[in-house]
Structures are given as C-alpha cells and as structure tokens.
Design an enzyme around this catalytic site. Structure first.
Site, mmCIF file in Angstrom:
data_model
loop_
_atom_site.group_PDB
_atom_site.id
_atom_site.type_symbol
_atom_site.label_atom_id
_atom_site.label_comp_id
_atom_site.label_asym_id
_atom_site.label_seq_id
_atom_site.Cartn_x
_atom_site.Cartn_y
_atom_site.Cartn_z
ATOM 1 N N ASP A 4 -52.184 -28.725 -71.817
ATOM 2 C CA ASP A 4 -53.273 -28.665 -70.842
ATOM 3 C C ASP A 4 -54.181 -29.873 -70.969
ATOM 4 O OD1 ASP A 4 -52.223 -26.370 -69.989
ATOM 5 O OD2 ASP A 4 -53.866 -25.058 -70.663
ATOM 6 N N TYR B 193 -52.719 -32.875 -69.412
ATOM 7 C CA TYR B 193 -52.765 -32.716 -67.965
ATOM 8 C C TYR B 193 -54.178 -33.044 -67.447
ATOM 9 C CZ TYR B 193 -52.667 -30.409 -63.403
ATOM 10 O OH TYR B 193 -52.770 -30.136 -62.064
ATOM 11 N N ASP B 194 -55.193 -32.542 -68.178
ATOM 12 C CA ASP B 194 -56.572 -32.822 -67.772
ATOM 13 C C ASP B 194 -56.862 -34.320 -67.786
ATOM 14 O OD1 ASP B 194 -57.039 -30.222 -67.346
ATOM 15 O OD2 ASP B 194 -58.043 -29.840 -69.267
ATOM 16 N N LEU C 264 -62.610 -35.238 -29.871
ATOM 17 C CA LEU C 264 -63.823 -35.358 -29.064
ATOM 18 C C LEU C 264 -64.495 -36.703 -29.277
ATOM 19 C CD1 LEU C 264 -65.366 -31.858 -29.836
ATOM 20 C CD2 LEU C 264 -64.445 -32.596 -27.641
ATOM 21 N N GLU D 55 -71.855 -25.442 -28.050
ATOM 22 C CA GLU D 55 -71.192 -24.651 -29.103
ATOM 23 C C GLU D 55 -71.366 -25.408 -30.414
ATOM 24 O OE1 GLU D 55 -67.071 -24.685 -28.054
ATOM 25 O OE2 GLU D 55 -67.373 -23.696 -26.131
ATOM 26 N N LYS E 104 -70.505 -27.285 -33.691
ATOM 27 C CA LYS E 104 -69.247 -27.945 -34.078
ATOM 28 C C LYS E 104 -68.912 -27.478 -35.490
ATOM 29 C CE LYS E 104 -66.830 -32.321 -33.927
ATOM 30 N NZ LYS E 104 -66.188 -32.350 -35.238
ATOM 31 N N ASP F 5 -67.154 -27.115 -38.993
ATOM 32 C CA ASP F 5 -66.500 -28.082 -39.866
ATOM 33 C C ASP F 5 -65.342 -27.407 -40.594
ATOM 34 O OD1 ASP F 5 -65.964 -30.413 -41.116
ATOM 35 O OD2 ASP F 5 -67.698 -30.372 -42.462
ATOM 36 N N ARG G 271 -53.118 -28.894 -36.005
ATOM 37 C CA ARG G 271 -53.276 -29.918 -34.983
ATOM 38 C C ARG G 271 -52.270 -31.059 -35.170
ATOM 39 N NH1 ARG G 271 -55.955 -34.718 -34.298
ATOM 40 N NH2 ARG G 271 -56.646 -35.085 -32.170
ATOM 41 N N GLU H 203 -61.235 -23.040 -34.601
ATOM 42 C CA GLU H 203 -61.427 -23.682 -35.904
ATOM 43 C C GLU H 203 -61.282 -22.663 -37.027
ATOM 44 O OE1 GLU H 203 -61.882 -26.795 -35.348
ATOM 45 O OE2 GLU H 203 -62.757 -27.751 -37.134
ATOM 46 N N TYR I 22 -62.469 -21.435 -29.435
ATOM 47 C CA TYR I 22 -63.334 -22.205 -28.527
ATOM 48 C C TYR I 22 -62.594 -22.978 -27.445
ATOM 49 C CZ TYR I 22 -62.092 -25.758 -32.036
ATOM 50 O OH TYR I 22 -61.415 -26.583 -32.887
ATOM 51 N N LYS J 209 -73.423 -35.335 -32.890
ATOM 52 C CA LYS J 209 -73.444 -35.160 -34.339
ATOM 53 C C LYS J 209 -74.876 -35.079 -34.866
ATOM 54 C CE LYS J 209 -69.028 -35.457 -35.348
ATOM 55 N NZ LYS J 209 -68.541 -36.478 -36.248
ATOM 56 N N CYS K 227 -60.236 -67.506 -47.747
ATOM 57 C CA CYS K 227 -59.727 -66.136 -47.834
ATOM 58 C C CYS K 227 -59.508 -65.766 -49.300
ATOM 59 C CB CYS K 227 -58.414 -66.039 -47.061
ATOM 60 S SG CYS K 227 -57.553 -64.491 -47.338
ATOM 61 N N CYS L 198 -55.461 -65.394 -50.001
ATOM 62 C CA CYS L 198 -54.480 -66.485 -50.015
ATOM 63 C C CYS L 198 -55.110 -67.864 -50.171
ATOM 64 C CB CYS L 198 -53.637 -66.450 -48.743
ATOM 65 S SG CYS L 198 -54.584 -66.818 -47.257
ATOM 66 N N CYS M 122 -59.425 -65.212 -41.853
ATOM 67 C CA CYS M 122 -58.451 -66.019 -42.583
ATOM 68 C C CYS M 122 -57.526 -66.651 -41.546
ATOM 69 C CB CYS M 122 -57.665 -65.105 -43.521
ATOM 70 S SG CYS M 122 -56.143 -65.844 -44.107
ATOM 71 N N CYS N 293 -50.611 -64.826 -45.213
ATOM 72 C CA CYS N 293 -51.598 -64.223 -46.120
ATOM 73 C C CYS N 293 -51.110 -62.846 -46.585
ATOM 74 C CB CYS N 293 -52.923 -64.097 -45.387
ATOM 75 S SG CYS N 293 -54.152 -63.150 -46.283
HETATM 76 S S1 IVH Z 1 -63.214 -28.522 -28.496
HETATM 77 C C1 IVH Z 1 -60.849 -29.875 -25.863
HETATM 78 N N1 IVH Z 1 -65.081 -27.120 -29.683
HETATM 79 O O1 IVH Z 1 -63.859 -30.877 -33.610
HETATM 80 C C2 IVH Z 1 -61.423 -30.511 -27.036
HETATM 81 N N2 IVH Z 1 -63.797 -28.607 -31.024
HETATM 82 O O2 IVH Z 1 -63.811 -33.754 -33.127
HETATM 83 C C3 IVH Z 1 -60.955 -29.931 -28.290
HETATM 84 N N3 IVH Z 1 -64.359 -28.570 -33.406
HETATM 85 O O3 IVH Z 1 -60.383 -31.222 -33.282
HETATM 86 C C4 IVH Z 1 -61.967 -29.528 -29.210
HETATM 87 N N4 IVH Z 1 -65.941 -27.041 -33.270
HETATM 88 O O4 IVH Z 1 -61.287 -29.365 -34.819
HETATM 89 C C5 IVH Z 1 -64.122 -28.040 -29.836
HETATM 90 N N5 IVH Z 1 -66.729 -25.781 -30.600
HETATM 91 C C6 IVH Z 1 -65.780 -26.693 -30.757
HETATM 92 C C7 IVH Z 1 -65.473 -27.244 -32.018
HETATM 93 C C8 IVH Z 1 -64.472 -28.215 -32.103
HETATM 94 C C9 IVH Z 1 -65.250 -27.847 -34.080
HETATM 95 C C10 IVH Z 1 -63.462 -29.587 -34.009
HETATM 96 C C11 IVH Z 1 -62.004 -29.477 -33.634
HETATM 97 C C12 IVH Z 1 -61.670 -30.770 -32.961
HETATM 98 C C13 IVH Z 1 -62.723 -31.679 -33.507
HETATM 99 C C14 IVH Z 1 -62.951 -32.837 -32.576
#
Ligand code: IVH
Length: 699
Positions: free
Chosen positions: A41, A44-45, A92, A125, A127, A129, A148, A185, A237, A325, A421, A424, A439, A445
């Site tokens: 172990d 491995y660590d 998006l 909506e 977004k 993560d 995806r 998601e 969504y 964002k 550069c 090179c 370059c 290069c």
């Molecule tokens: S719509 C038709 N809605 O963001 C467009 N995406 O940056 C498809 N995501 O690949 C996405 N929340 O994984 C949509 N309310 C939401 C979302 C969302 C998260 C993600 C999704 C997409 C990525 C695009």
C-alpha cells in the site's frame, strides 16, 4: 521518488505522468478487479503522490482519464458501446455579463426580425454542474441512455442510468409519444458527496475532488451495481429526437417532463424582459450558496418553441439559448516565473508559473498572461503578488499586480519577451497589427510539430481512442511518431528500428492491440474532420465544415487549393466567395497547401486514409444540392435566417453570383448581383417564392 524534482518542462512532465498513470491503472486493476495486489500500500501511495505532485505543477495533466479522477479500476477504453445520438447533443454559448446578455437578446430579435421593443420571453434555468445524459423512450419505455461524448457519439450507459431514481423506466400519464429522448444533467448533492468521500476514506480509497467528478466516476462504472449504490440524481431540461412535440413553450415541455415522472429544477422561472432576466440571474446567484448542489450559472432559453425552431443552431450551440456564468473566482498568489509555450501555429504564449493557490475550489499553478502587450500593460514582473482568476472552464488568467507598501523598492526588472523561439531557437517575429509573436520556422520547430500532432488526434479532430496528448508526447519523445501519417504506419513499423511497443513500460499486448485497432477504425474518416485536424490557421471546426460542404470530396478540394494559388483564378474567387470564408481565411488556406513541407505531410497522410466525401443531409426540398445567393432586402425574414434555412434544406449559400449559382433570391433594392444573374441566365426568385419553397418542407 518523492524527493525527485518535478520537471520544469511540460513535455517531460507529461511523459512521466502518462507512464505513472499506466502503472497506477495496472495496480488498480490488480487490486480491485483481480484482488491480487502486486505492491505494498505504501509503494502504491508513493506512486499516487508523485502523480498528484505532477498534476499540481501542470494542472492540464489532471484530465478526465487521469487516475486522480477515478477510483478503483477505471473503465477500459472502448469498454462501453457507442451510441450515435439521433440529434446531436449541443453545448451552450457563454455570457459573462449584462452586455453579453443584451447582445444575445438583440441577436435573437434581429434574427427573427422582431422590433427592438418586441419582448423575447426567456426561461431561466440554473446551470447544473454535472454531466449531461440522453435517455431514449420508445412507446413510453426506456430503451437506452448515453453520455454526451463528443456531442455526436456518446457511450452506452443504459444499465447505469437505469439505477437512478430520477429516471423512470416507463413514462407515466396519458401522453405517450412513439419516440422521445429526454436530456438532462446527472449530478450529486453536496451532502451525498461528503458522505461518499467519508466512505471512500474508510475503505482506504482516494476521495473525489468535487461532486462533479464524483458523479462522473460513479456513472461510468463497469459494474452498474456500483452506480446503483451511489446517490446520483438528474434534472431534465432538454430533448433530442421526438416523434411529436405538441407544446408551445420550453416551460410547457418541462411541465410534461414532471408529469412523466422526471425532476425538473424548482428555480426555473420565466423572464418577460432583459431586465427581468438579469434580476433572476442575481436572485439565483444569491441562492447559490444555500443550494445543496453545484451550479455555475443560469441558462436562458427562448421560451417559444416556434422561435427556437426558427433560430436553429450555429456551430455546436443553439442560437436560442445562452449560459450566463457567475462571475469569476479570484485569489492572490506569487508569480514565481514566466514560461513561454509554443502553440501549434508558432504563437509564443507567456504562462505565469504561480505559487499554487486555491481559486474557488481548484488548485491553480499556471495562468495565462496572454501576450507581450498584456505583460507590459499590466507591468507584471517575476516575484510580484498577483491576482488570478478562473471562470468556468476557461484557462486561469493573471488579472493584475497587487501593489503593497514594499512594492516599488523590491521589484525585479521588467520582464523582456524573448525574440527567439524557446523550442528551436529560430527568430520569433511579430507582424504589424498582430498581438502575437510567432516562431518563424514552421514545421521545423519541434514544439509546433508536437502541438500539431496533439491537435491532430484531439477529440474533434481524428479522435483516436487511446491516443491522446500524453501518448503523443511519449511517442514523439521516443521517435515513434513525427508526423500525422506516422500514426497510421505505427503498427507496420512496430519492432523495426525501435523495440516492440508491447515491451515498453505502460504497454502490454492487449493495450497495443487495442490501440492499433482504434487507429485502423479511423482510417475511414470524414473530410471535415481531416481538414480540421490539419491545424491550418483560421480553420476551426466551423470553417472546416464549410469547406467540406462546398467541395464535398478531398480530390476536388485539393485541386481547388492548387488552382487557387493564382489570385486571379476562378478557383480563388470561388474559395473567397464561400459564405463565411473570405479573403483572409482563403489566403491562409492557399498558403498552407502551397508550402512543400505541408504538401508532403498531407500527401503521406492521404496515402493512409480513406477520406469520406461530405454528405449533405438530403431533404426532399427542391433546393437540396443547389447553389444559392441572396441579394436585396428581405421583409418577412432576415438574411441570416434565410441562409440558415437554405443550408438546413441542403443548399449551399455563396456571397456572390457566378456561373455555378443555381438560384438568386432577390428582394427590393437588388443591384449588381441581379444584373449578373440575368447576364448568366441564373434563375431569379423573389421573397414570396422563397417563403413558399421553405414552407413546403415538412419538418
Ligand atoms: S441546455 C440545447 N440546460 O451545460 C442545449 N444545459 O454548456 C443543451 N447544463 O452540455 C443544453 N444545466 O451539460 C442546458 N439547464 C440546463 C443546463 C445545461 C447544465 C450543461 C449541459 C450542457 C452544458 C453546456
């Protein structure tokens, strides 16, 4: 191993990283799959610690396939079956502030030919993560589900998705369409994530870095019973292919999702105006810290579905949606050094080497300084305390220098941008009007050649399974691969001048056989991918597609590039006239194909490939396959909408009229194009005839 210094050079680090990763994977497999550990172990660590140290120094190495991102025996390449999405899974476009949002609304209004004051209702909506998935129902029964992937082809994770309580096996209620693909998601809640990590630790397994990684690692498990034991959830969504969609708004569809038994996000809300949308963005931003799942922005979608349909998509994103964002996360740290990276077209990019710092949950030790002028403008010097920021998935950047009391007296001298550069030693020049210093030695290069190879195999280019950046770096180092064609002769040359690949560290008979099989499956490849993969300046995916669409076959394309070297030729005219190409891009293309060194690379590559013609989706429209041009003003629609519709129906749109033009759509105010069309005997139609052609097609 722990005391060994971390290599300064990224290439050396990535070679070491890929060897280590392979070794760790082998031990993971021995331990988790075969219950037969080969090392202690603590040894491995040590391997894991070294891997982590390399990733702290070079965060790019911590990609999805790094053992640091997975637990247990990671899924083997090619383990999941592939599923081609019936409709591509889109991404998006991003908005980073109010101005971007205002631009978005204005673009929508302009495209739809709405007045400035005509409101566009948006649905907000959060977004989420996590990672997106597509689940197909036929006659109301779940048939399969996929990741995806690259948006076109994903992995078959049906068994894993079936274990999520948020994904019903059958759609409930009265409305049961023949085909309906639900998209959403997959995510993990924070409390579940912490509990899972505690369990991981108790079991002596490495913890996950964040809920997103935990969700990804849990979903892509060989054994679906492992996924079943993980607390994964899904917010629905969006949708892919549907046999019917009897709804008027995005909101109505989400309501139907709920009736079918899916979860939709409770913070979803409609905004009548841009101001309402911005207020909603602020409100969701305020709620962010109290939510028990991670969100990184707000997605705004045009609520009316007929408008979504008209807006269509550009590149790989819908025109009718945008991801706003949350503002970037910032932190302070010390700039330890400035390195120069050489990109695939020779651009020298200054990279800040930072004392590692946590920026919004991610350790950052490299950040971009953009270019020479930016360093001067910000007067960034080695030893300075700087502010770094990162937003979403963009590369971290140095924002500014922090001036404190001791600032002036203790600073080092201003940093001088090198004029040669670093890879090179050739002169690095800066053309007038350009921000970048480049370059000048092109493919001589080494750095440029490696970067080109990396680009060549990347996901949107040749996309060869098991041959990523790290393997390319290692094969370059060992001299196995020096140019694109070498990838395809790798197997034939194996064992000739170098030792057998299967005898090299990190490789075995099976992994080598898999690699060669993966390479062979990519010998047949679409023209648009090859054009993108060549890494020609200005030829991104979008332009590669325009070219493939226009010339259709590789032989027609190459002879056109040869003929277009003559600036006065018809071929040059034709190239410049492709809508979206223009003179600058045309010149870059012609230059590329005129250079003997590139000709040799392309020629050798084509010997190995079977390049597939670009097939325009056939429609039953009378304009499918025809060459169209527009002139004059359009009243019921806009030029961009008309162009998008023409392309969707399989026509090519050019910017000017030539003898190749089949139809000119002429609105009021038409001038020279109309005269030319008449001279050449090209068919001319007006807007109402155009509208009738477009509306004849059943969608
Ligand atoms: S719509 C038709 N809605 O963001 C467009 N995406 O940056 C498809 N995501 O690949 C996405 N929340 O994984 C949509 N309310 C939401 C979302 C969302 C998260 C993600 C999704 C997409 C990525 C695009």
């Amino acid at each position: 191993m722990a005391d060994k210094p971390i290599p300064k050079d990224k290439l050396a680090a990535s070679v070491e990283h890929s060897k280590l990763a392979a070794e760790i994977r082998r031990h993971d497999e021995a331990y988790y799959l075969n219950d037969a550990p080969e090392i202690t172990d603590s040894d491995y660590d040590t391997l894991r610690q070294r891997l982590n140290a390399l990733e702290v120094a070079f965060p790019d190495l911590a990609g999805e396939d790094s053992p640091s991102q997975t637990v247990g025996a990671p899924p083997k390449a090619g383990r999941f079956g592939k599923i081609t999405h019936a409709r591509p899974m889109l991404s998006l476009a991003n908005a980073f502030g109010e101005e971007d949002m205002a631009d978005f609304v204005e673009r929508v209004q302009r495209f739809l030919n709405l007045g400035d004051n005509e409101p566009v209702e948006l649905l907000a909506e959060p977004k989420i993560d996590g990672l997106s998935a597509s689940i197909r129902y036929e006659k109301g029964q779940l048939v399969y589900g996929a990741t995806r992937g690259d948006g076109q082809v994903g992995e078959d994770i049906t068994a894993n998705l079936r274990t999520l309580p948020d994904i019903p096996e059958a759609l409930s209620g009265d409305f049961v369409p023949d085909v309906f693909e639900i998209r959403g998601e997959v995510y993990m809640r924070q409390d579940d994530f912490f509990a899972l990590n505690e369990q991981q630790e108790a079991d002596g397994k490495p913890p996950f870095a964040n809920p997103r990684n935990a969700a990804a690692g849990s979903l892509r498990q060989l054994d679906a019973t492992v996924t079943a034991a993980r607390p994964l959830r899904l917010f629905a969504y969006a949708w892919g292919k549907t046999s019917e969609l009897p709804f008027e708004t995005q909101k109505d569809v989400l309501e139907q999702f709920k009736r079918w038994g899916f979860s939709t996000n409770p913070l979803t809300e409609a905004a009548a105006t841009l101001d309402d949308a911005l207020a909603l963005f602020d409100r969701i931003g305020e709620a962010r810290s109290s939510l028990d799942y991670d969100i990184d922005g707000v997605v705004f979608k045009v609520n009316r579905l007929d408008w979504q349909d008209r807006l269509g998509m550009v590149s790989r994103s819908p025109r009718w949606a945008i991801a706003h964002k949350f503002p970037a996360e910032q932190a302070q740290t010390i700039l330890q050094d400035i390195d120069i990276q050489v990109g695939r077209t020779g651009t020298l990019t200054p990279v800040a080497k930072l004392q590692p710092v946590n920026v919004g949950g991610v350790m950052v030790s490299n950040a971009t300084l953009h270019n020479e002028d930016e360093i001067l403008r910000k007067d960034v010097r080695v030893g300075d305390t700087v502010i770094v920021q990162r937003a979403g998935d963009v590369i971290p950047q140095v924002v500014s220098v922090v001036e404190d009391d001791h600032f002036k007296s203790e600073r080092s001298v201003a940093w001088a941008f090198p004029h040669v550069c670093p890879s090179c030693g050739s002169p690095a020049e800066r053309k007038e009007g350009e921000a970048a210093r480049r370059c000048t030695s092109g493919l001589v290069c080494p750095a440029q050649r490696v970067e080109r190879l990396r680009h060549f195999v990347s996901r949107n280019a040749m996309d060869i399974e098991g041959l990523g950046e790290k393997q390319i770096a290692a094969f370059w180092e060992s001299g196995r691969i020096e140019s694109p064609a070498d990838i395809f002769t790798l197997e034939a040359r194996d064992g000739e001048s170098l030792s057998k690949l299967s005898e090299e560290e990190g490789w075995g008979a099976t992994s080598v056989a898999n690699l060669y099989a993966a390479i062979n499956t990519r010998r047949q490849i679409g023209l648009e991918r090859v054009l993108f993969a060549l890494g020609i300046r200005h030829i991104g995916q979008e332009n590669a597609k325009l070219l493939a669409r226009h010339y259709a076959s590789v032989s027609v394309f190459l002879s056109a590039m040869r003929d277009a070297q003559d600036e006065a030729s018809d071929a040059r005219q034709e190239l410049e006239n492709i809508d979206g190409i223009g003179t600058k891009v045309a010149a870059a293309l012609v230059d590329f194909f005129a250079a003997p060194v590139n000709q040799a690379v392309v020629h050798a590559l084509l010997e190995e490939l079977d390049v597939q013609d670009y097939v325009v989706e056939t429609t039953d429209s009378e304009i499918a396959g025809k060459v169209l041009a527009f002139t004059g003003s359009l009243e019921q629609t806009t030029r961009s909408e008309a162009k998008a519709q023409a392309e969707a129906l399989g026509a090519k749109v050019t910017g000017s009229v030539s003898k190749k033009t089949d139809i000119l759509v002429a609105g009021p105010g038409a001038g020279s194009k109309l005269t030319k069309a008449k001279e050449l005997g090209v068919q001319v139609i007006d807007e109402s005839e155009w509208i009738s052609i477009v509306s004849k097609v059943s969608r």
